[in-house]
Design an enzyme around this catalytic site. Structure first.
Site, short mmCIF file in Angstrom:
data_model
loop_
_atom_site.label_atom_id
_atom_site.label_comp_id
_atom_site.label_asym_id
_atom_site.label_seq_id
_atom_site.Cartn_x
_atom_site.Cartn_y
_atom_site.Cartn_z
N ASP A 1 -14.36 -19.01 -18.75
CA ASP A 1 -15.66 -18.37 -18.95
C ASP A 1 -16.76 -19.07 -18.18
O ASP A 1 -17.67 -18.42 -17.69
CB ASP A 1 -16.00 -18.34 -20.45
CG ASP A 1 -15.31 -17.19 -21.14
OD1 ASP A 1 -15.40 -16.06 -20.61
OD2 ASP A 1 -14.66 -17.41 -22.17
N CYS B 1 -10.00 -26.95 -21.21
CA CYS B 1 -8.93 -26.11 -21.75
C CYS B 1 -8.81 -24.79 -21.01
O CYS B 1 -8.04 -23.92 -21.38
CB CYS B 1 -9.10 -25.88 -23.25
SG CYS B 1 -10.59 -24.99 -23.66
N GLU C 1 -18.89 -23.29 -22.07
CA GLU C 1 -18.44 -22.11 -21.32
C GLU C 1 -19.62 -21.35 -20.72
O GLU C 1 -19.42 -20.41 -19.95
CB GLU C 1 -17.71 -21.13 -22.24
CG GLU C 1 -16.63 -21.74 -23.07
CD GLU C 1 -15.85 -20.71 -23.84
OE1 GLU C 1 -14.87 -20.21 -23.31
OE2 GLU C 1 -16.24 -20.40 -24.99
N HIS D 1 -6.61 -11.68 -19.43
CA HIS D 1 -5.75 -11.91 -20.58
C HIS D 1 -4.27 -11.85 -20.23
O HIS D 1 -3.48 -12.68 -20.67
CB HIS D 1 -6.09 -10.90 -21.67
CG HIS D 1 -5.15 -11.00 -22.81
ND1 HIS D 1 -5.20 -12.07 -23.68
CD2 HIS D 1 -4.10 -10.26 -23.17
CE1 HIS D 1 -4.23 -11.93 -24.54
NE2 HIS D 1 -3.55 -10.85 -24.26
C1 PEP Z 1 -12.06 -20.45 -21.34
O1 PEP Z 1 -12.98 -19.64 -21.34
O2 PEP Z 1 -11.82 -21.23 -20.39
C2 PEP Z 1 -11.17 -20.54 -22.51
C3 PEP Z 1 -10.27 -21.49 -22.59
O3 PEP Z 1 -11.26 -19.57 -23.46
P1 PEP Z 1 -10.70 -18.08 -23.30
O4 PEP Z 1 -9.85 -18.03 -22.06
O5 PEP Z 1 -9.95 -17.79 -24.54
O6 PEP Z 1 -11.96 -17.29 -23.17
MG MG Z 2 -13.53 -18.69 -23.17
#
Ligand code: PEP
Ligand code: MG
Length: 578
Positions: free
Chosen positions: A456, A503, A432, A190
């Site tokens: 993920d 993403c 994911e 994060h």
């Molecule tokens: C991911 O898992 O790539 C994603 C974009 O979601 P997050 O990073 O919020 O889990």
């Molecule tokens: Mg994710």
């Protein structure tokens, strides 16, 4: 003193450090502004609620595993938290003296413990220990709150912490933060993501930064190289100052790319969107050259408060994001709570493996009330622009159907009440989880688009905790398994005219983005700070070259082979040239 960690967000910063959350409790007095008083009291309130919840869990556990009598100790702890004088005095201290909550708590604990000690009664003596114990637990729970002390600093500083939970970073006073250095974390933890969103240099996974750096030390944080240097000598300082200048020049060059499209030399255009945490970020990604928002991490609207955001609040947030993106659209990802993002007030039991637990769409399906409020708000906002819905952590088509079923129920209700919304709103699934990737052909029949969440996807495909620095070496987007998975998903989706974007953070890397384009993805969504950098790559390549690159990469056996091949390729060399 030089520490090596995981590069998490580009840039070099030289400045003073503020160390948070060291292993010592070390409660320090911090001054808060008069406007922050109520927020500070709310923060204390939330930490008390979290502490109480933990104590109840402990009590239950001890009662079943050890005995009822032994569990009573926690009753005493809970009673302490509920003691009216505790609540009144700590709140008053925050109000009157304008101190941080940790300080208010610890002062109360010290006073109380001293009093009990003076009574010199063996029974009460034991209670003195209890008071300190519960006080420590409460301070630990407030730990993120130590960040409010940052508000009392007069200089912008580099935050050095063991880790920063999403709820903690969300309450930072950003005007006082110039970079992040954490002991734990991998490239998609994060802290890493948030630093990229904020365009601040960051290094994670430094392991011992909080032990070696002291508040006030001058440090060099090299987010590009993944290095932290404390109290550097003159030569090192001069070297990094020169590098800072070079980077500033690169930034200037990248700035010119903001308004240009991500188009290859042979005319293939990739859709470039931005990732946001809060509606206000939409303006920033648009300024950096995004064509709308490809991932709105809506759970950030839910963190750092002790109630759920109302439908109206959410509606306003989605509308604001839409407005900033006009004429482009916004993809709203429904709540992704659980994993590393928790709400104390939802009253959920702690789990052994939260990343494999009641997270994201699972949590929403288990709490239809929370989910439906969000769906209503999204649908209402869809009347005002191009809003799309995307479900996180889909693991199979049943989940998708259940979520869609709830969406239909909400639509029906809105229609009945005559509230306007887009009845044909696009619905997409995040890919994911390996089980979703492997059933992409089945899922594609029931969605309009896919968005691959590589952060993920890599974690679950490789069985590598994305936030664990000890195994960060295994967390590799170029692993053949990941490239094959992306290819499979893209091919299956395209057979059914379903568009695919990426993403996850992988799409924000200048070289990986070329491979993804070569594998056939239609769009990318990334942190604000990566947009120009990736545009530069795309614009330097032809689609044919990218395709050949991806094709060749798919034939190789290891991530290292693929990495070497990419950086030695002509495109790789062009991109790595200063
Ligand atoms: C991911 O898992 O790539 C994603 C974009 O979601 P997050 O990073 O919020 O889990
Ligand atoms: Mg994710």
């Amino acid at each position: 003193m030089l520490l090596k960690g995981v590069p998490a967000s580009r840039g070099i910063i030289i400045g003073p450090a503020v160390v948070l959350g060291s292993s010592e409790l070390g409660v320090k007095r911090g001054k808060i502004s008069s406007q922050s008083v109520e927020a500070e009291i709310a923060r204390l309130h939330e930490a008390v609620a979290r502490t109480r919840e933990q104590l109840h869990d402990l009590k239950r556990k001890v009662a079943t595993e050890i005995g009822q009598k032994q569990s009573e100790i926690f009753t005493a702890h809970i009673l302490f938290l509920e003691d009216p004088s505790f609540v009144v005095e700590t709140n008053e201290a925050i109000r009157r003296e304008r101190v941080n909550a940790e300080w208010a708590v610890w002062q109360f604990v010290e006073r109380y413990a001293k009093l009990l000690n003076e009574v010199n009664d063996s029974h009460l003596g034991a209670r003195e220990g209890d008071i300190r114990d519960v006080g420590r637990r409460l301070v630990q729970n407030l730990r993120g709150g130590m960040l409010t002390m940052v508000g009392s600093l007069d200089k912008r500083s580099v935050l050095v912490a063991v880790d920063l939970a999403p709820s903690e970073t969300a309450q930072l006073d950003l005007s006082k933060v110039s970079g992040f250095a954490t002991d734990v974390g991998g490239p998609t933890s994060h802290t890493a993501i948030i630093a990229r969103t904020l365009e601040l240099p960051a290094v994670v996974g430094l392991e011992h930064a909080t032990q070696h750096v002291k508040t006030g030390d001058t440090i060099i944080l090299d987010g590009t190289g993944g290095i932290l240097i404390a109290n550097p000598d003159k030569e090192t300082l001069a070297h990094y100052r020169a590098r800072q200048k070079d980077e500033a020049q690169l930034e200037l060059a990248l700035k010119r790319l903001r308004r240009l499209p991500a188009i290859t030399k042979d005319g293939y255009k990739l859709h470039m969107a931005g990732n946001i945490d809060l509606p206000e970020d939409a303006r920033i990604v648009m300024e950096r050259g995004a064509e709308g928002v490809g991932l709105f991490r809506t759970e950030f609207l839910f963190l750092n408060r002790h109630n759920l955001p109302t439908e109206e609040e959410q509606f306003q947030a989605y509308r604001l994001a839409l407005k900033s993106c006009e004429p482009h659209g916004v993809i709203v990802r429904t709540l992704d709570l659980g994993g590393d993002k928790f709400l104390a007030h939802l009253g959920l039991n702690p789990e052994m493996n939260p990343f494999l637990g009641l997270r994201a769409i699972r949590l929403c399906l288990a709490h239809p009330y929370v989910f439906k409020v969000q769906l209503r708000a999204i649908l209402r906002a869809s009347h005002f622009g191009k809003l799309q819905i995307m479900y996180p952590l889909i693991s199979g088509v049943e989940e998708l159907r259940q979520a869609n079923q709830m969406l239909e129920e909400v639509k029906k209700d809105l229609a009945k009440r005559g509230i306007p919304f887009n009845p044909d709103i696009d619905v997409g699934a995040m890919i994911e989880v390996p089980s979703a990737a492997l059933t992409a052909d089945i899922l594609a029949k029931e969605v309009r688009f896919f968005s691959i969440g590589t952060n993920d996807l890599i974690q679950y495909t490789m069985a590598v905790d994305r936030g664990n620095e000890r195994i960060a070496y295994l967390y590799d987007p170029l692993h053949p398994a990941i490239l094959r998975t992306v290819k499979y998903v893209v091919d299956e989706a395209h057979k059914q005219q379903v568009k695919v974007s990426v993403c996850g953070e992988m799409g924000g890397d200048p070289l990986f983005s070329l491979v993804l384009m070569g594998l056939g993805v239609d769009g990318l969504s990334m942190s604000a700070s990566s947009i120009s950098l990736v545009k530069r790559s795309i614009r330097a390549a032809t689609f044919k070259e990218a395709e050949a690159l991806a094709h060749q990469a798919l034939k190789l056996s290891t991530a290292k082979e693929i990495r070497d091949f990419l950086s030695e390729s002509e495109l790789g060399r062009v991109l790595e040239a200063p």
